[in-house]
Design a protein around this motif. Structure first.
Motif, PDB file in Angstrom:
ATOM      1  N   LEU A  57       0.806  -1.222   0.000  1.00  0.00           N
ATOM      2  CA  LEU A  57       0.000   0.000   0.000  1.00  0.00           C
ATOM      3  C   LEU A  57       0.836   1.267   0.000  1.00  0.00           C
ATOM      4  N   VAL A  70      -6.991   5.895   2.672  1.00  0.00           N
ATOM      5  CA  VAL A  70      -7.546   4.594   3.042  1.00  0.00           C
ATOM      6  C   VAL A  70      -8.311   4.682   4.358  1.00  0.00           C
ATOM      7  N   CYS A  79      -7.640  -4.086   4.575  1.00  0.00           N
ATOM      8  CA  CYS A  79      -6.258  -4.004   4.106  1.00  0.00           C
ATOM      9  C   CYS A  79      -5.511  -5.298   4.401  1.00  0.00           C
ATOM     10  N   PHE A 121      -2.448  -5.176   9.402  1.00  0.00           N
ATOM     11  CA  PHE A 121      -3.030  -5.759   8.198  1.00  0.00           C
ATOM     12  C   PHE A 121      -3.154  -7.272   8.336  1.00  0.00           C
TER      13      PHE A 121
END
Length: 266
Positions: A57, A70, A79, A121
């Motif tokens: 990302l 985000v 994510c 994540f």
């Protein structure tokens, strides 16, 4: 011997999500803010209810701005961990030292809050999608965030990497290739890359996918010259190289051949 980078200790293989009608899949953003903004606007206008980011990302020119975009999605964003997300957390926790000036620069561009975001994540996700059933999403493959899945991955290797997977659709990033392929008993989808896709055509095209009720491989135009300028302004040590790559992408055939030669990378 290849090291497999699967779920972190104590972490489940996949975050389970309920059924969602329209799912936008965005992979390998690489902190390309102009491309991300363009895709978020288009996907939102086209009814995306959930945005799944399948790894890598913030490793690019503008990590903080990327993280803010985000986070603004709230609980509509899921994510997943990519190899560069894992690398950044390793650098921030001194699990390993920076390898070269760009890694040191990249670490300094991430705030503590953004490092915490990356550290949280999930490795993978399973989302129910009408018309597709349960869909598994991850960065590289279900067994490692460094495995390269392409439209030419041999069925024998695909069967090995998908071993034990109940879902009949697998969506993977990492290769920065866009494809939709039917294999024996499974469908393999690559959404392509937001930040730096391998493709033929005009520079300044972000690649992504919309799921539900089928699979739509999407392409969104953005200002690639602005993306290149942002890298220079940010002081990215690799800004000139990345600007060249944004304007001179590998073709899918070239990228596929290299990925199948390597099998694992990152």
């Amino acid at each position: 011997m290849v090291t497999l980078y699967g779920p972190a200790p104590g972490q489940p293989e996949a975050q389970r999500c309920g059924e969602v009608g329209r799912v936008a899949v965005l992979s390998d953003v690489n902190a390309n803010v102009p491309a991300l903004r363009a895709v978020l606007e288009e996907a939102g206008s086209d009814g995306a209810e959930l945005f799944v980011f399948t790894g890598n990302l913030t490793w690019g020119a503008e990590p903080e701005q990327t993280a803010e975009l985000v986070k603004a999605l709230g609980d509509r964003a899921v994510c997943l961990r990519g190899n560069t997300d894992r690398a950044l957390v390793d650098l921030a926790t001194a699990t390993r030292a920076p390898r070269g000036p760009r890694e040191a620069w990249m670490l300094n561009q991430h705030s503590i809050d953004t490092v915490r975001l990356l550290a949280g994540f999930a490795f993978g996700a399973v989302v129910g999608v009408p018309g597709l059933g349960d869909v598994r999403l991850c960065h590289g493959s279900p067994r490692s965030d460094t495995e390269l899945v392409t439209p030419r991955t041999p069925e024998s290797r695909f069967a090995a990497l998908a071993h034990g997977m109940d879902e009949r659709t697998l969506v993977t990033g990492h290769t920065q290739l866009q494809f939709d392929r039917e294999l024996t008993g499974c469908r393999s989808v690559g959404p392509g890359s937001i930040g730096m896709p391998h493709h033929i055509g005009t520079p300044g095209t972000a690649h992504w996918a919309m799921l539900g009720p089928g699979v739509e491989l999407r392409r969104t135009r953005y200002d690639v010259s602005e993306a290149a300028r942002r890298g220079v302004r940010a002081g990215d040590p690799s800004a000139e190289i990345i600007a060249w790559m944004l304007h001179n992408a590998l073709t899918p055939a070239e990228a596929t051949a290299e990925a199948e030669r390597l099998v694992f990378s990152g």
